[in-house]
Motif scaffolding. Structure first.
Motif, PDB file in Angstrom:
ATOM      1  N   THR A  32      13.754  -0.094   7.422  1.00  0.00           N
ATOM      2  CA  THR A  32      12.676  -0.896   8.030  1.00  0.00           C
ATOM      3  C   THR A  32      13.108  -2.329   8.310  1.00  0.00           C
ATOM      4  O   THR A  32      12.516  -3.014   9.135  1.00  0.00           O
ATOM      5  N   PRO A  74      10.173   4.788  -2.976  1.00  0.00           N
ATOM      6  CA  PRO A  74       9.504   4.051  -1.905  1.00  0.00           C
ATOM      7  C   PRO A  74       8.543   2.997  -2.475  1.00  0.00           C
ATOM      8  O   PRO A  74       7.962   3.198  -3.545  1.00  0.00           O
ATOM      9  N   ALA A  76       5.619   2.272  -1.659  1.00  0.00           N
ATOM     10  CA  ALA A  76       4.251   2.782  -1.820  1.00  0.00           C
ATOM     11  C   ALA A  76       4.117   3.550  -3.130  1.00  0.00           C
ATOM     12  O   ALA A  76       3.123   3.390  -3.856  1.00  0.00           O
ATOM     13  N   ASP A  77       5.110   4.388  -3.436  1.00  0.00           N
ATOM     14  CA  ASP A  77       5.047   5.185  -4.664  1.00  0.00           C
ATOM     15  C   ASP A  77       5.133   4.306  -5.898  1.00  0.00           C
ATOM     16  O   ASP A  77       4.482   4.566  -6.909  1.00  0.00           O
ATOM     17  N   ALA A  79       4.092   1.186  -6.167  1.00  0.00           N
ATOM     18  CA  ALA A  79       2.811   0.484  -6.331  1.00  0.00           C
ATOM     19  C   ALA A  79       1.748   1.414  -6.909  1.00  0.00           C
ATOM     20  O   ALA A  79       0.840   0.980  -7.603  1.00  0.00           O
ATOM     21  N   LEU A  96       1.713  -4.187  -3.038  1.00  0.00           N
ATOM     22  CA  LEU A  96       0.566  -3.901  -2.164  1.00  0.00           C
ATOM     23  C   LEU A  96       0.281  -5.053  -1.217  1.00  0.00           C
ATOM     24  O   LEU A  96      -0.313  -4.857  -0.151  1.00  0.00           O
ATOM     25  N   ALA A  97       0.710  -6.272  -1.593  1.00  0.00           N
ATOM     26  CA  ALA A  97       0.490  -7.430  -0.722  1.00  0.00           C
ATOM     27  C   ALA A  97       1.536  -7.486   0.397  1.00  0.00           C
ATOM     28  O   ALA A  97       1.430  -8.307   1.309  1.00  0.00           O
ATOM     29  N   ALA A  99       3.904  -6.079   3.614  1.00  0.00           N
ATOM     30  CA  ALA A  99       4.051  -5.188   4.778  1.00  0.00           C
ATOM     31  C   ALA A  99       2.771  -4.378   5.038  1.00  0.00           C
ATOM     32  O   ALA A  99       1.669  -4.874   4.857  1.00  0.00           O
ATOM     33  N   SER A 100       2.919  -3.117   5.482  1.00  0.00           N
ATOM     34  CA  SER A 100       1.768  -2.266   5.812  1.00  0.00           C
ATOM     35  C   SER A 100       1.934  -0.927   5.102  1.00  0.00           C
ATOM     36  O   SER A 100       3.011  -0.614   4.591  1.00  0.00           O
ATOM     37  N   GLY A 101       0.885  -0.111   5.121  1.00  0.00           N
ATOM     38  CA  GLY A 101       0.955   1.211   4.488  1.00  0.00           C
ATOM     39  C   GLY A 101       2.111   2.035   5.022  1.00  0.00           C
ATOM     40  O   GLY A 101       2.832   2.699   4.274  1.00  0.00           O
ATOM     41  N   GLN A 102       2.313   2.009   6.344  1.00  0.00           N
ATOM     42  CA  GLN A 102       3.404   2.781   6.961  1.00  0.00           C
ATOM     43  C   GLN A 102       4.767   2.305   6.455  1.00  0.00           C
ATOM     44  O   GLN A 102       5.639   3.100   6.121  1.00  0.00           O
ATOM     45  N   LEU A 103       4.954   0.969   6.459  1.00  0.00           N
ATOM     46  CA  LEU A 103       6.255   0.420   6.062  1.00  0.00           C
ATOM     47  C   LEU A 103       6.522   0.690   4.586  1.00  0.00           C
ATOM     48  O   LEU A 103       7.636   1.042   4.196  1.00  0.00           O
ATOM     49  N   ARG A 104       5.492   0.563   3.743  1.00  0.00           N
ATOM     50  CA  ARG A 104       5.690   0.774   2.308  1.00  0.00           C
ATOM     51  C   ARG A 104       6.051   2.224   2.004  1.00  0.00           C
ATOM     52  O   ARG A 104       6.697   2.503   1.004  1.00  0.00           O
ATOM     53  N   ASN A 105       5.623   3.151   2.841  1.00  0.00           N
ATOM     54  CA  ASN A 105       5.994   4.555   2.656  1.00  0.00           C
ATOM     55  C   ASN A 105       7.476   4.794   2.888  1.00  0.00           C
ATOM     56  O   ASN A 105       8.067   5.707   2.338  1.00  0.00           O
ATOM     57  N   ARG A 106       8.078   4.034   3.746  1.00  0.00           N
ATOM     58  CA  ARG A 106       9.459   4.250   4.151  1.00  0.00           C
ATOM     59  C   ARG A 106      10.420   3.329   3.392  1.00  0.00           C
ATOM     60  O   ARG A 106      11.548   3.704   3.110  1.00  0.00           O
TER      61      ARG A 106
END
Ligand SMILES: Cc1cc2nc3c(=O)[nH]c(=O)nc-3n(C[C@H](O)[C@H](O)[C@H](O)COP(=O)(O)OP(=O)(O)OC[C@H]3O[C@@H](n4cnc5c(N)ncnc54)[C@H](O)[C@@H]3O)c2cc1C
Ligand code: SF4
Ligand code: FES
Ligand code: FES
Lengths: 334, 174
Positions: A32, A74, A76-77, A79, A96-97, A99-106
Motif C-alpha cells: 500500500t 494485517p 486490521a486484524d 486492531a 484504527l486511527a 488509513a481506511s478499512g480497505q488499506l488496513r486489510n492489506r
C-alpha cells in the motif's frame, strides 16, 4: 514504473538470500506504500520479494504477558485482536486511527513500520528533496511545510547542514514506541532484536535513511512487553477521518496515591521519527498527577521545539494534547 | 517482465499473461473487461477501485495482480446472483445513494466489507468501548468505516441510510 522481477521465497532465509543478491531490490508487504511510490517513480526496485504471506500472520503470547506480532499480521486484524484491545488499547486505537478499512486489510505490521514520509516534495520527482535525491536540497524547508517537523530536525546553525524536516507518518509506530516494542529482524548476518526506539532515525546528515536497518534485513516480528497500565492514543488531523496526523500522542500512565508512578509518552507528526517524550516522562515521575504537573512536563519536552515558518501551531497543539490525554488517563486510573 | 497468472474473479478462473507491473485494477478493467471497479485516483485515496479479496475489502489499485494467487476476487458485479441484485445494490437504489454512480461499485464492495467486519465484532476509531463483544453500526460508525470511499457528487447523506438499512436487516444495527 521501472520493470521488476517478482519473487516469492520458500522461507525467511530464502527471502533474505534473494535480497542479499539484489542491491536495488525490496521486500513487498501489502504494497500500500511501496506500490504507490513505485507508480510515482520514487521507489525503483528491480526485484520485489513478496513477504506478505511468508512472514507470520499470528499474534502469540510471550511468557511475561506480552505479545509477539508476526510481521505479516494485517493492520486490521491486529486492531481487532481481543488481547491487543484489552492489554494495549493504545495500539488498537492508533491502528484504527490510521488509513481506511480497505488499506488496513492489506497493510502489514512490518510494512507499516517502514512506510515512508508523505512530504509532498519527496513524492514529486520533479522537486528537490534530500531524502529522495541526496544533495538536491530540501523543498519543504522554505516551501509548503505546514505539516512538517517541529522537533529533531537539522536546521541551519545546528551541527549538520539543514537537510530534512519531514515527519514519520505512521500512527501504529507511535504507539509501539510508547510501548517499548522490540523489532525482530532477520538479515544476511543472522538475527537481531532492535528496540523500536532505535529503529527510526533522525535525519542528521543522511535523510535518505529512515531507519537503522541495513539493506536486506527482514522484519519477522514485533514483541510487545507487558504494559499493566491504562493507555490511549489520540490523533488530531485536518478532517475527522482518513487523514494523516497533524499531531498525535500515545500515552500510558500509572498513578498511585495521587502520584505519577510510571508514564510513557510518544508523539506522532512532530519529527522524522516517532518521538519518545523522555524529557516529559522524566519530569513527571514522582510528581502529583495534576494538570499543572502535566503542563510542566509538556513544556519541558517542547522547549526544544524549532518550528518552521508555517507550523508553529503544532507546538501548542502538542502541549494541549499531552495535558488533555494525561488528565483523561489520570481520571480513568482513579 | 511477463508472468503467467490465473485470476479467479466473480466465480470464474481467467488464465492471463501480465507484466509484473500490472495492478489488479488494471488487470480487471483492461484485460478482463470487468469495468465494475473504477479508477479514481490510482493511489489508495478514493476507494473507487474497492473489491473483495477472499471476502475482505481492499484497494485494487495498490494490489499487484501477480500477488493475488488463488484468492477469490469479488467485484460489485459479482455480488449479484445472476440477475438478482445484492441487498446493498437494492438499498443503494431505494435510498438514491448516488448521482453519477462512478464511486458506487467501490462503495458497495466497501459496505459489504463493513458489514462482514461488524459481524466479526471489529471496532472502529469511533467505537467508545473497545471491549464490547459486538459492533453496532450507528450512523457515526458507518461514516467512519466508509471514510475510505470518497464521492465527488457528495451522495453521502443517502449512502449512510442505504448501508444502515442493510445493517439493520442483518442484525448489526438496532
Ligand atoms: C491514502 C492513504 C492514507 C493513509 N493514511 C494513513 C494514516 O492515517 N496513518 C498511517 O499510519 N498510515 C496511513 N497510510 C499508510 C499505510 O498505513 C501504509 O501504507 C501501510 O501500513 C504500509 O504497509 P504495507 O504492508 O502495505 O507496506 P509496503 O507498501 O508493502 O512496504 C512498505 C515498506 O516496508 C518494506 N517492507 C514491507 N514489509 C517488510 C518486512 N517484513 N521487513 C522489511 N521490510 C519490509 C517495503 O520494502 C517498503 O519499503 C495511508 C496510506 C494511504 C495510501
Ligand atoms: S522535508 Fe525531507 S522529504 Fe521533504 S523535501 Fe525536505 S528533504 Fe525531502
Ligand atoms: S483508484 Fe484505488 S483508491 Fe482511488
Ligand atoms: S455518485 Fe458520483 S462520485 Fe459518488
Amino acid at each position: 514504473m521501472r520493470e521488476f522481477r517478482y519473487e516469492r521465497a520458500a522461507d525467511v532465509a530464502g527471502a533474505v538470500a534473494l535480497l542479499a543478491d539484489a542491491p536495488q531490490g525490496a521486500f513487498l508487504g501489502g504494497g500500500t506504500n511501496l506500490v504507490d511510490l513505485m507508480k510515482l517513480g520514487v521507489a525503483t526496485p528491480d526485484v520485489l520479494v513478496d513477504v506478505r504471506e511468508l512472514t507470520s500472520r499470528e499474534v502469540t503470547e510471550l511468557p511475561d504477558g506480552g505479545l509477539r506480532i508476526g510481521a505479516g499480521v494485517p493492520n486490521a486484524d491486529l486492531a481487532a485482536d481481543r488481547r491487543v484491545r484489552e492489554r494495549f488499547p493504545v495500539l488498537a486505537q492508533a491502528l484504527l486511527a490510521g488509513a481506511s478499512g480497505q488499506l488496513r486489510n492489506r497493510a502489514t505490521t512490518g510494512g507499516n513500520l517502514l512506510q515512508r514520509t508523505r512530504c509532498g516534495y519527496f513524492t514529486d520527482v520533479t522537486r528537490p528533496c534530500n531524502k529522495r535525491s541526496p544533495g538536491s536540497g530540501c523543498g519543504a524547508l522554505e516551501g509548503v511545510h505546514r505539516n512538517h517537523a517541529i522537533l529533531g530536525q537539522t536546521l541551519a546553525g545546528s551541527d549538520h547542514p539543514a537537510t530534512c524536516v519531514a515527519t514519520h507518518p505512521s500512527d501504529m509506530a507511535v504507539a509501539m514506541v510508547a510501548l517499548d516494542a522490540v523489532v525482530r529482524v532477520h538479515g544476511p548476518d543472522g538475527e537481531r532484536a532492535v528496540p523500536i526506539t532505535d529503529l527510526h532515525r533522525l535525519p542528521g546528515d543522511d535523510p535518505s535513511r529512515d531507519t537503522t536497518l541495513r539493506h536486506g534485513e527482514l522484519i519477522t516480528a514485533i514483541d510487545l512487553p507487558a504494559l499493566g497500565m491504562p493507555s490511549r492514543y489520540r490523533k488530531v488531523r485536518d478532517r475527522a477521518s482518513f487523514a494523516f496526523a497533524l499531531v498525535s500522542i500515545a500515552a500510558a500512565l500509572r498513578v498511585e496515591d495521587g502520584v505519577v508512578h510510571d508514564v510513557r509518552l510518544a508523539l506522532g507528526g512532530v519529527a522524522h521519527a516517532p518521538w519518545r517524550a523522555t524529557a516529559a516522562e522524566h519530569v513527571l515521575r514522582g510528581l502529583p498527577a495534576t494538570e499543572d504537573s502535566f503542563a510542566r512536563a509538556a513544556e519541558s519536552e517542547l522547549e526544544a521545539a524549532t518550528p518552521l515558518r508555517d507550523n508553529g501551531f503544532k507546538v501548542p497543539l502538542a502541549r494541549n494534547l499531552i495535558v488533555r490525554t494525561l488528565v483523561d488517563l489520570a481520571e480513568s486510573s482513579r | 517482465m511477463d508472468t503467467q497468472i490465473t485470476l479467479r474473479v466473480d466465480g470464474a478462473a481467467h488464465p492471463l499473461t501480465v507484466d509484473t507491473r500490472t495492478t489488479l485494477l488494471d488487470a480487471l478493467r483492461e484485460r478482463l473487461r470487468n469495468t465494475s471497479p473504477k479508477k479514481g485516483c490510482d493511489h489508495g485515496q478514493c476507494g473507487a477501485c474497492t473489491v473483495l479479496l477472499d471476502g475482505r475489502r481492499v484497494n485494487s489499485c495498490l494490489v499487484l495482480a501477480v500477488t493475488v494467487g488463488d484468492a477469490e476476487v469479488t467485484t460489485s458485479d459479482g455480488l449479484a446472483e445472476g440477475d438478482r441484485p445484492h441487498a446493498l445494490h437494492r438499498s443503494f437504489v431505494e435510498h438514491d445513494a448516488f448521482q453519477c454512480g462512478y464511486c458506487t461499485p467501490g462503495q458497495v464492495c466497501s459496505a459489504a466489507g463493513v458489514l462482514a467486519e461488524a459481524r466479526a465484532g471489529w471496532p472502529s476509531a469511533v467505537t467508545d468501548d473497545l471491549h464490547a463483544a459486538d459492533a453496532e453500526l450507528t450512523d457515526e460508525e458507518i461514516r467512519e468505516r466508509m471514510s475510505g470511499n470518497l464521492c465527488r457528487c457528495a451522495a453521502y447523506a443517502n449512502i449512510v441510510p442505504a448501508v444502515a438499512a442493510v445493517a439493520e436487516a442483518e442484525g448489526v444495527r438496532r
